[in-house]
Design a protein around this motif. Sequence first.
Motif, PDB file in Angstrom:
ATOM      1  N   GLN A  92       0.846  -1.190   0.000  1.00  0.00           N
ATOM      2  CA  GLN A  92       0.000   0.000   0.000  1.00  0.00           C
ATOM      3  C   GLN A  92       0.877   1.234   0.000  1.00  0.00           C
ATOM      4  OE1 GLN A  92      -0.332   2.095   3.054  1.00  0.00           O
ATOM      5  NE2 GLN A  92      -1.473   3.554   1.811  1.00  0.00           N
ATOM      6  N   ALA A  93       0.436   2.260  -0.730  1.00  0.00           N
ATOM      7  CA  ALA A  93       1.171   3.527  -0.744  1.00  0.00           C
ATOM      8  C   ALA A  93       0.209   4.667  -1.025  1.00  0.00           C
ATOM      9  CB  ALA A  93       2.270   3.502  -1.804  1.00  0.00           C
ATOM     10  N   PRO A  94       0.471   5.840  -0.425  1.00  0.00           N
ATOM     11  CA  PRO A  94      -0.341   7.028  -0.724  1.00  0.00           C
ATOM     12  C   PRO A  94       0.048   7.601  -2.083  1.00  0.00           C
ATOM     13  CG  PRO A  94       1.399   7.591   0.798  1.00  0.00           C
ATOM     14  CD  PRO A  94       1.490   6.109   0.588  1.00  0.00           C
ATOM     15  N   LEU A  95      -0.879   8.305  -2.697  1.00  0.00           N
ATOM     16  CA  LEU A  95      -0.653   8.916  -4.004  1.00  0.00           C
ATOM     17  C   LEU A  95      -1.204  10.331  -3.999  1.00  0.00           C
ATOM     18  CD1 LEU A  95      -2.066   6.033  -6.226  1.00  0.00           C
ATOM     19  CD2 LEU A  95       0.362   6.515  -5.847  1.00  0.00           C
ATOM     20  N   GLU A  96      -0.763  11.110  -4.937  1.00  0.00           N
ATOM     21  CA  GLU A  96      -1.429  12.379  -5.168  1.00  0.00           C
ATOM     22  C   GLU A  96      -2.785  12.092  -5.807  1.00  0.00           C
ATOM     23  OE1 GLU A  96       0.963  15.161  -7.267  1.00  0.00           O
ATOM     24  OE2 GLU A  96       2.533  15.179  -5.739  1.00  0.00           O
ATOM     25  N   SER A  97      -3.760  12.924  -5.519  1.00  0.00           N
ATOM     26  CA  SER A  97      -5.131  12.654  -5.947  1.00  0.00           C
ATOM     27  C   SER A  97      -5.255  12.485  -7.452  1.00  0.00           C
ATOM     28  CB  SER A  97      -6.064  13.779  -5.477  1.00  0.00           C
ATOM     29  OG  SER A  97      -6.083  13.850  -4.077  1.00  0.00           O
ATOM     30  N   ASP A  98      -4.532  13.308  -8.238  1.00  0.00           N
ATOM     31  CA  ASP A  98      -4.679  13.201  -9.690  1.00  0.00           C
ATOM     32  C   ASP A  98      -4.143  11.877 -10.211  1.00  0.00           C
ATOM     33  OD1 ASP A  98      -2.107  14.001  -8.997  1.00  0.00           O
ATOM     34  OD2 ASP A  98      -1.778  15.101 -10.862  1.00  0.00           O
ATOM     35  N   ILE A  99      -3.104  11.334  -9.567  1.00  0.00           N
ATOM     36  CA  ILE A  99      -2.591  10.029  -9.976  1.00  0.00           C
ATOM     37  C   ILE A  99      -3.588   8.939  -9.593  1.00  0.00           C
ATOM     38  CG2 ILE A  99      -0.719   8.359  -9.666  1.00  0.00           C
ATOM     39  CD1 ILE A  99       0.048  10.844 -11.264  1.00  0.00           C
ATOM     40  N   GLY A 100      -4.244   9.102  -8.445  1.00  0.00           N
ATOM     41  CA  GLY A 100      -5.236   8.118  -8.021  1.00  0.00           C
ATOM     42  C   GLY A 100      -6.399   7.997  -8.989  1.00  0.00           C
ATOM     43  N   LEU A 101      -6.651   9.040  -9.763  1.00  0.00           N
ATOM     44  CA  LEU A 101      -7.747   9.017 -10.735  1.00  0.00           C
ATOM     45  C   LEU A 101      -7.346   8.379 -12.066  1.00  0.00           C
ATOM     46  CD1 LEU A 101      -9.155  12.602 -10.081  1.00  0.00           C
ATOM     47  CD2 LEU A 101     -10.165  10.416  -9.351  1.00  0.00           C
ATOM     48  N   ASP A 102      -6.079   8.091 -12.239  1.00  0.00           N
ATOM     49  CA  ASP A 102      -5.589   7.506 -13.496  1.00  0.00           C
ATOM     50  C   ASP A 102      -6.260   6.150 -13.724  1.00  0.00           C
ATOM     51  OD1 ASP A 102      -4.171   6.225 -15.538  1.00  0.00           O
ATOM     52  OD2 ASP A 102      -2.273   7.136 -14.948  1.00  0.00           O
ATOM     53  N   PRO A 103      -7.003   5.968 -14.823  1.00  0.00           N
ATOM     54  CA  PRO A 103      -7.705   4.702 -15.047  1.00  0.00           C
ATOM     55  C   PRO A 103      -6.770   3.520 -15.262  1.00  0.00           C
ATOM     56  CG  PRO A 103      -7.851   6.098 -16.995  1.00  0.00           C
ATOM     57  CD  PRO A 103      -7.251   6.942 -15.907  1.00  0.00           C
ATOM     58  N   PHE A 104      -5.480   3.792 -15.572  1.00  0.00           N
ATOM     59  CA  PHE A 104      -4.541   2.705 -15.829  1.00  0.00           C
ATOM     60  C   PHE A 104      -3.716   2.352 -14.598  1.00  0.00           C
ATOM     61  CE2 PHE A 104      -5.176   4.825 -19.961  1.00  0.00           C
ATOM     62  CZ  PHE A 104      -5.693   3.750 -20.669  1.00  0.00           C
ATOM     63  N   LEU A 105      -3.965   3.020 -13.481  1.00  0.00           N
ATOM     64  CA  LEU A 105      -3.132   2.835 -12.301  1.00  0.00           C
ATOM     65  C   LEU A 105      -3.122   1.391 -11.815  1.00  0.00           C
ATOM     66  CD1 LEU A 105      -1.365   4.014 -10.055  1.00  0.00           C
ATOM     67  CD2 LEU A 105      -3.466   4.541  -8.801  1.00  0.00           C
ATOM     68  N   ALA A 106      -4.269   0.753 -11.755  1.00  0.00           N
ATOM     69  CA  ALA A 106      -4.330  -0.627 -11.275  1.00  0.00           C
ATOM     70  C   ALA A 106      -3.528  -1.545 -12.181  1.00  0.00           C
ATOM     71  CB  ALA A 106      -5.789  -1.092 -11.188  1.00  0.00           C
ATOM     72  N   ASP A 107      -3.660  -1.364 -13.499  1.00  0.00           N
ATOM     73  CA  ASP A 107      -2.901  -2.197 -14.439  1.00  0.00           C
ATOM     74  C   ASP A 107      -1.400  -1.993 -14.269  1.00  0.00           C
ATOM     75  OD1 ASP A 107      -5.176  -3.314 -15.787  1.00  0.00           O
ATOM     76  OD2 ASP A 107      -5.431  -1.407 -16.800  1.00  0.00           O
ATOM     77  N   VAL A 108      -0.992  -0.738 -14.108  1.00  0.00           N
ATOM     78  CA  VAL A 108       0.422  -0.436 -13.939  1.00  0.00           C
ATOM     79  C   VAL A 108       0.954  -1.057 -12.650  1.00  0.00           C
ATOM     80  CG1 VAL A 108       2.077   1.436 -13.524  1.00  0.00           C
ATOM     81  CG2 VAL A 108       0.360   1.663 -15.328  1.00  0.00           C
ATOM     82  N   THR A 109       0.160  -0.978 -11.580  1.00  0.00           N
ATOM     83  CA  THR A 109       0.580  -1.529 -10.295  1.00  0.00           C
ATOM     84  C   THR A 109       0.811  -3.030 -10.394  1.00  0.00           C
ATOM     85  OG1 THR A 109      -0.617   0.204  -9.119  1.00  0.00           O
ATOM     86  CG2 THR A 109      -0.045  -1.770  -7.867  1.00  0.00           C
ATOM     87  N   TRP A 110      -0.113  -3.738 -11.049  1.00  0.00           N
ATOM     88  CA  TRP A 110       0.067  -5.181 -11.228  1.00  0.00           C
ATOM     89  C   TRP A 110       1.303  -5.451 -12.085  1.00  0.00           C
ATOM     90  CZ3 TRP A 110      -1.629  -9.406  -8.927  1.00  0.00           C
ATOM     91  CH2 TRP A 110      -1.376 -10.642  -9.546  1.00  0.00           C
ATOM     92  N   SER A 111       1.508  -4.674 -13.112  1.00  0.00           N
ATOM     93  CA  SER A 111       2.675  -4.894 -13.979  1.00  0.00           C
ATOM     94  C   SER A 111       3.978  -4.654 -13.224  1.00  0.00           C
ATOM     95  CB  SER A 111       2.606  -4.013 -15.230  1.00  0.00           C
ATOM     96  OG  SER A 111       2.866  -2.661 -14.917  1.00  0.00           O
ATOM     97  N   TRP A 112       3.960  -3.719 -12.253  1.00  0.00           N
ATOM     98  CA  TRP A 112       5.157  -3.501 -11.438  1.00  0.00           C
ATOM     99  C   TRP A 112       5.509  -4.745 -10.637  1.00  0.00           C
ATOM    100  CZ3 TRP A 112       3.870   1.979  -9.177  1.00  0.00           C
ATOM    101  CH2 TRP A 112       4.222   2.949 -10.132  1.00  0.00           C
ATOM    102  N   LEU A 113       4.505  -5.423 -10.073  1.00  0.00           N
ATOM    103  CA  LEU A 113       4.763  -6.658  -9.340  1.00  0.00           C
ATOM    104  C   LEU A 113       5.373  -7.701 -10.263  1.00  0.00           C
ATOM    105  CD1 LEU A 113       4.563  -8.559  -6.893  1.00  0.00           C
ATOM    106  CD2 LEU A 113       2.216  -9.078  -7.630  1.00  0.00           C
ATOM    107  N   VAL A 114       4.758  -7.900 -11.414  1.00  0.00           N
ATOM    108  CA  VAL A 114       5.256  -8.881 -12.372  1.00  0.00           C
ATOM    109  C   VAL A 114       6.687  -8.538 -12.790  1.00  0.00           C
ATOM    110  CG1 VAL A 114       4.924  -9.814 -14.699  1.00  0.00           C
ATOM    111  CG2 VAL A 114       2.943  -9.468 -13.190  1.00  0.00           C
ATOM    112  N   ASP A 115       6.939  -7.266 -13.097  1.00  0.00           N
ATOM    113  CA  ASP A 115       8.283  -6.841 -13.518  1.00  0.00           C
ATOM    114  C   ASP A 115       9.305  -7.029 -12.403  1.00  0.00           C
ATOM    115  OD1 ASP A 115       7.201  -6.125 -15.944  1.00  0.00           O
ATOM    116  OD2 ASP A 115       7.227  -3.967 -15.560  1.00  0.00           O
TER     117      ASP A 115
END
Length: 199
Positions: A92-115
């Motif tokens: 878990q990590a805090p984000l700036e609000s505008d980044i939290g609204l990014d529709p691709f954020l969840a996909d990117v987060t999962w890809s970070w784990l895989v990478d």
Amino acid sequence: MPENAAGQTEPAAFRAALDAVRRASLRSELVLTEIPSPGGDLAPYSVALAADVTPARHNSDSDLGTGRFILLYDPSAPEAWGGVFRVVCYAQAPLESDIGLDPFLADVTWSWLVDALEARGAQYTAESGTATRIISTGFGELAAQGDGAQIELRASWTPLDAHDITSHVEGWGELLCMLAGLPPAVEGVSVLAARRDRT
């Protein structure tokens, strides 16, 4: 011989995995602690770690990021696992609000784990998980906090090589640092631009 919480002698395979977990070399930005394992409902044997991205306040979760890593061992090899070991992790990590609204954020987060796992050479199967964006607004006495956002990742997978659990712990640690906005420590892992004001 070491025993689990139920007084059962720890099998050699689990003791070897414990040694591999404790050999993990994590980044200096992480404060790692071994914490009590979950009860025997999940598995007869387990080990749990907690990590916070520094600087963190004593006895509280980090303002930059926090996570848990649990290694489960069940000699009966549950069918859903596809093996005798299972990793369950949380980040878990805090984000700036505008980044939290990014529709691709969840996909990117999962890809970070895989990478991060791939960069450490961790091999696994039967992976599953969720990435959750949390957007919040303070009201009343919390109004001064304003708007905020968080990203939470919950994941599990089955290691293919029980002798190389070290790489799984290190991959999880790298993910925590990336979610906190730190640059990747290994090549081949992409990262978004800085996501929070560090002033």
